[in-house]
Design an enzyme around this catalytic site. Structure first.
Site, PDB file in Angstrom:
ATOM      1  N   LYS A   1      15.793  -2.001  17.356  1.00 34.36           N
ATOM      2  CA  LYS A   1      16.626  -0.826  17.100  1.00 34.36           C
ATOM      3  C   LYS A   1      16.030  -0.067  15.917  1.00 34.36           C
ATOM      4  O   LYS A   1      15.811  -0.644  14.847  1.00 34.36           O
ATOM      5  CB  LYS A   1      18.032  -1.314  16.744  1.00 34.36           C
ATOM      6  CG  LYS A   1      19.146  -0.527  17.356  1.00 34.36           C
ATOM      7  CD  LYS A   1      20.458  -1.171  16.953  1.00 34.36           C
ATOM      8  CE  LYS A   1      21.606  -0.521  17.645  1.00 34.36           C
ATOM      9  NZ  LYS A   1      22.876  -0.963  17.094  1.00 34.36           N
TER      10      LYS A   1
HETATM   11  C1  E4P Z   1      25.570   0.762  18.314  1.00 32.63           C
HETATM   12  O1  E4P Z   1      24.568   0.190  18.663  1.00 32.63           O
HETATM   13  C2  E4P Z   1      26.271   0.521  17.035  1.00 32.63           C
HETATM   14  O2  E4P Z   1      26.092  -0.833  16.689  1.00 32.63           O
HETATM   15  C3  E4P Z   1      27.753   0.737  17.125  1.00 32.63           C
HETATM   16  O3  E4P Z   1      28.152   1.151  18.404  1.00 32.63           O
HETATM   17  C4  E4P Z   1      28.311   1.513  15.990  1.00 32.63           C
HETATM   18  O4  E4P Z   1      29.694   1.647  16.180  1.00 32.63           O
HETATM   19  P1  E4P Z   1      30.683   2.096  15.001  1.00 32.63           P
HETATM   20  O5  E4P Z   1      30.537   3.567  14.801  1.00 32.63           O
HETATM   21  O6  E4P Z   1      32.051   1.738  15.519  1.00 32.63           O
HETATM   22  O7  E4P Z   1      30.284   1.306  13.786  1.00 32.63           O
END
Ligand code: E4P
Length: 212
Positions: free
Chosen positions: A83
């Protein structure tokens, strides 16, 4: 639409896996920092539990350091997806990783332009953060729709992974739009199962059965 669990908690991942719906996992530094113990061991455990892609984010902010981290991360398990945030350095890293045949998930995507650049760099997934856009009064789902239109226009192979999903309606709308995948917290997954008529119907069936 593939369903990924947005969690770094092994118990939650096992609970979701038992429902048969989970085809991958996304973690992020905030989620992993909530877990106690060696984070690499946690990632290894998640990768053993789940056959599909497990996204693990780089912490470095400079391309060369991102690539060095990615080299270590891919050694943890073959299903690790790197990522990478969509920044100037992140895009360079996505391009390099793509050329080396390493799967990436372009994260912290908030606009169709960012998604298009990530796709051009060779990202396997782009993760538009729907909930965080809604939080600032914008329409997160519109961004998903726009990205899907652009990717279809140019036949781009990058998968759209709806992220920052806060409620069942986000999930439903992502599926209606044809998003390739959505990553959801366990709480949202459990909410998807519920319908008041199911509970009422079951109570009636059981009451009628008890009267026979
Ligand atoms: C995506 O890969 C992120 O880990 C996640 O969806 C972030 O979500 P949040 O905005 O609820 O922290």
């Amino acid at each position: 639409m593939k369903i990924f669990l947005d969690s770094a908690n092994i118990e939650q991942i096992r609970q979701a896996k038992a429902l048969g719906a989970i085809e991958g996992v996304t973690t992020n530094p905030s989620l992993l920092s909530k877990e106690s113990g060696d984070w690499k061991k946690i990632v290894r455990q998640i990768c053993r539990e789940i056959d599909g892609p497990v996204s693990v984010e780089v912490i470095a902010t400079e391309c060369a350091a991102m690539l060095a981290e990615a080299r270590d991360l891919v050694k943890i398990a073959p299903n690790v997806v790197i990522k990478v945030p969509v920044t100037l350095e992140g895009l360079k890293a996505i391009k390099e990783l793509h050329q080396r045949g390493i799967e990436t998930n372009a994260t912290l995507v908030f606009s169709p332009n960012q998604a298009l650049l990530a796709a051009k760099a060779g990202a396997s997934f782009v993760s538009p953060f729907v909930g965080r856009l809604d939080d600032i009064g914008q329409d997160g789902m519109q961004v998903i729709q726009d990205i899907m239109t652009i990717f279809r226009n140019y036949d781009l192979p990058t998968q759209v992974l709806a992220a920052s999903i806060r409620h069942t309606s986000h999930f439903f709308q992502a599926a209606l739009l044809g998003a390739d995948a959505a990553t959801i917290p366990l709480a949202v997954l459990l909410e998807l199962i519920k319908h008041p008529l199911t509970d009422i119907g079951l109570a009636k069936f059981l009451a009628d059965w008890a009267k026979r």
